[in-house]
Design a protein around this motif. Structure first.
Motif, PDB file in Angstrom:
ATOM      1  N   UNK A   1      46.354 -55.577   1.540  1.00  0.00           N
ATOM      2  CA  UNK A   1      47.432 -54.586   1.386  1.00  0.00           C
ATOM      3  C   UNK A   1      46.884 -53.200   1.041  1.00  0.00           C
ATOM      4  N   UNK A   2      45.943 -53.131   0.113  1.00  0.00           N
ATOM      5  CA  UNK A   2      45.373 -51.829  -0.264  1.00  0.00           C
ATOM      6  C   UNK A   2      44.712 -51.167   0.947  1.00  0.00           C
ATOM      7  N   UNK A   3      43.997 -51.991   1.715  1.00  0.00           N
ATOM      8  CA  UNK A   3      43.238 -51.455   2.844  1.00  0.00           C
ATOM      9  C   UNK A   3      44.151 -50.951   3.955  1.00  0.00           C
ATOM     10  N   UNK A   4      45.281 -51.637   4.150  1.00  0.00           N
ATOM     11  CA  UNK A   4      46.220 -51.184   5.183  1.00  0.00           C
ATOM     12  C   UNK A   4      46.679 -49.765   4.847  1.00  0.00           C
ATOM     13  N   UNK A   5      46.945 -49.516   3.574  1.00  0.00           N
ATOM     14  CA  UNK A   5      47.357 -48.170   3.151  1.00  0.00           C
ATOM     15  C   UNK A   5      46.197 -47.183   3.304  1.00  0.00           C
ATOM     16  N   UNK A   6      45.027 -47.576   2.820  1.00  0.00           N
ATOM     17  CA  UNK A   6      43.863 -46.671   2.854  1.00  0.00           C
ATOM     18  C   UNK A   6      43.496 -46.312   4.295  1.00  0.00           C
ATOM     19  N   UNK A   7      43.539 -47.306   5.167  1.00  0.00           N
ATOM     20  CA  UNK A   7      43.152 -47.047   6.561  1.00  0.00           C
ATOM     21  C   UNK A   7      44.175 -46.168   7.275  1.00  0.00           C
TER      22      UNK A   7
ATOM     23  N   UNK B   1      47.090 -64.680  -1.744  1.00  0.00           N
ATOM     24  CA  UNK B   1      46.809 -66.115  -1.791  1.00  0.00           C
ATOM     25  C   UNK B   1      46.322 -66.577  -0.416  1.00  0.00           C
ATOM     26  N   UNK B   2      46.898 -65.950   0.624  1.00  0.00           N
ATOM     27  CA  UNK B   2      46.486 -66.294   1.986  1.00  0.00           C
ATOM     28  C   UNK B   2      45.135 -65.648   2.337  1.00  0.00           C
ATOM     29  N   UNK B   3      45.038 -64.351   2.193  1.00  0.00           N
ATOM     30  CA  UNK B   3      43.856 -63.604   2.653  1.00  0.00           C
ATOM     31  C   UNK B   3      42.590 -64.036   1.911  1.00  0.00           C
ATOM     32  N   UNK B   4      42.741 -64.360   0.641  1.00  0.00           N
ATOM     33  CA  UNK B   4      41.578 -64.763  -0.157  1.00  0.00           C
ATOM     34  C   UNK B   4      41.408 -66.285  -0.235  1.00  0.00           C
TER      35      UNK B   4
ATOM     36  N   UNK C   1      57.182 -57.077   6.096  1.00  0.00           N
ATOM     37  CA  UNK C   1      57.313 -57.735   7.394  1.00  0.00           C
ATOM     38  C   UNK C   1      56.487 -59.019   7.466  1.00  0.00           C
ATOM     39  N   UNK C   2      55.437 -59.099   6.675  1.00  0.00           N
ATOM     40  CA  UNK C   2      54.522 -60.237   6.787  1.00  0.00           C
ATOM     41  C   UNK C   2      54.722 -61.340   5.748  1.00  0.00           C
ATOM     42  N   UNK C   3      55.601 -61.092   4.777  1.00  0.00           N
ATOM     43  CA  UNK C   3      55.717 -62.036   3.652  1.00  0.00           C
ATOM     44  C   UNK C   3      56.105 -63.440   4.078  1.00  0.00           C
ATOM     45  N   UNK C   4      57.137 -63.541   4.931  1.00  0.00           N
ATOM     46  CA  UNK C   4      57.629 -64.860   5.337  1.00  0.00           C
ATOM     47  C   UNK C   4      56.528 -65.624   6.074  1.00  0.00           C
ATOM     48  N   UNK C   5      55.765 -64.891   6.862  1.00  0.00           N
ATOM     49  CA  UNK C   5      54.686 -65.497   7.622  1.00  0.00           C
ATOM     50  C   UNK C   5      53.594 -66.051   6.682  1.00  0.00           C
TER      51      UNK C   5
END
Ligand code: EAX
Length: 323
Positions: A40-46, A212-215, A271-275
């Motif tokens: 999430x942080x990276x999406x904002x930073x990028x 929890x998913x990404x890590x 948008x990605x939470x449910x997924x």
């Protein structure tokens, strides 16, 4: 001063005056996030990097994946201006600026709509302003999201189920106090924490679903309860003196790019939470989607009277947010 040195100095001043922001043109901004690409942080930073580089000569260099240390350490580096900017979870800010404990107040926001109303309104502005006391320029709020509990000991339905569980919390005054109040045994640690969960140094942690998913925390945590106990903002900041030293037009541009990036990122997260939830279920986590939150709320109903919320400025901020 030698005559040539004087001439050179005059020439440089002349260049700066002529060129407006030319002294900064092409400058590289170092931006720190603790998490890895795709987070999430990276999406904002990028997004911020993309927008600013498209609209100016600035270059943004993103330091990620804990290469600058923990979020607390990144904040210290921003204060020293060895790093100019950061997208940092609100939690660890509250050691530097007690007012930030207000945004992490348990069960403060019912949903994302309420979050946006408050953060994008006067209360959010007031909080960004308060960061200046610690020499941070608050630019925008992106988000980590609503935090949920995972653990390895037992399914958690009521607050009594967390009793005595060894939980990792962020390096945050509020988070440590919150989990102590809920009856768990909290240990503050920086991010990441996979190894500690794997080795059993800690039994539990709490974070939004994307984390929890990404890590891959589902590999080392059996139970997930959708507690949503704290809404976790990121505060997107710059070193205050560095920022104030930039030409006014650049300040505005940086602020605007970060605000746009933050709004884009909040939407991405939602948008990605449910997924993420369905992926965690498919990965075998045992999910309690409706824990008995009334028992959690009851246990923390007095939290605003604790010392961590003492002081007139913190109280005023609390009023602004709870209104
Ligand atoms: O995104 O340390 C934490 O738990 C934070 O949520 C971290 O930023 C992971």
């Amino acid at each position: 001063m030698k005559i040539w040195a004087k001439r050179l100095a005059l020439f440089c001043v002349g260049l700066m005056l002529l060129g407006g922001s030319s002294a900064w043109a092409g400058a590289t901004i170092k931006l720190g996030v603790v998490t890895k690409p795709g987070s999430a942080q990276n999406v904002c930073a990028e997004k911020f990097k993309e927008l600013l580089e498209a609209r100016s000569d600035y270059q943004v260099k993103i330091y990620h994946s804990a290469s600058l240390g923990t979020e607390t350490q990144i904040l210290q580096q921003i204060q020293m201006n060895t790093v100019q900017m950061g997208v940092i979870t609100a939690g660890p800010f509250d050691v530097f600026i007690p007012e930030v404990r207000v945004i992490n107040y348990p069960f403060l926001f019912a949903d994302a709509r309420e979050v946006d109303q408050v953060l994008d309104g006067p209360a959010g502005q007031k909080l960004l302003k308060a960061l200046e006391k610690a020499r941070f320029k608050g630019l925008a709020f992106s988000e980590n999201g609503f935090r949920h509990l995972t653990n390895n000991v037992r399914p958690v339905h009521t607050v009594d189920d967390v009793k005595g569980i060894k939980i990792r919390v962020m390096e945050s005054v509020l988070h440590k106090e919150l989990w102590r109040l809920l009856g768990a045994n909290p240990t503050p640690m920086g991010w990441p924490i996979y190894t500690e969960l794997q080795q059993g140094t800690i039994d539990a942690q709490e974070n939004p679903l994307w984390v929890i998913w990404t890590y891959k925390l589902y590999e080392v945590q059996k139970y997930l309860s959708l507690t949503g106990h704290v809404y976790s903002a990121h505060i997107d900041v710059a070193n205050l003196d560095w920022f104030n030293g930039l030409p006014a037009a650049d300040q505005e541009l940086i602020q605007r790019c970060m605000q746009e990036a933050a709004l884009y990122q909040r939407q991405w997260n939602r948008d990605n939470e449910a997924d993420f939830l369905s992926k965690l279920k498919a990965a075998g986590m045992q999910v309690n989607e409706h824990p008995d939150l009334a028992t959690f709320r009851a246990r923390v109903s007095d939290i605003r009277n604790l010392d961590i919320y003492a002081g007139s400025e913190v109280q005023a901020m609390l009023e602004a947010f709870l209104d």
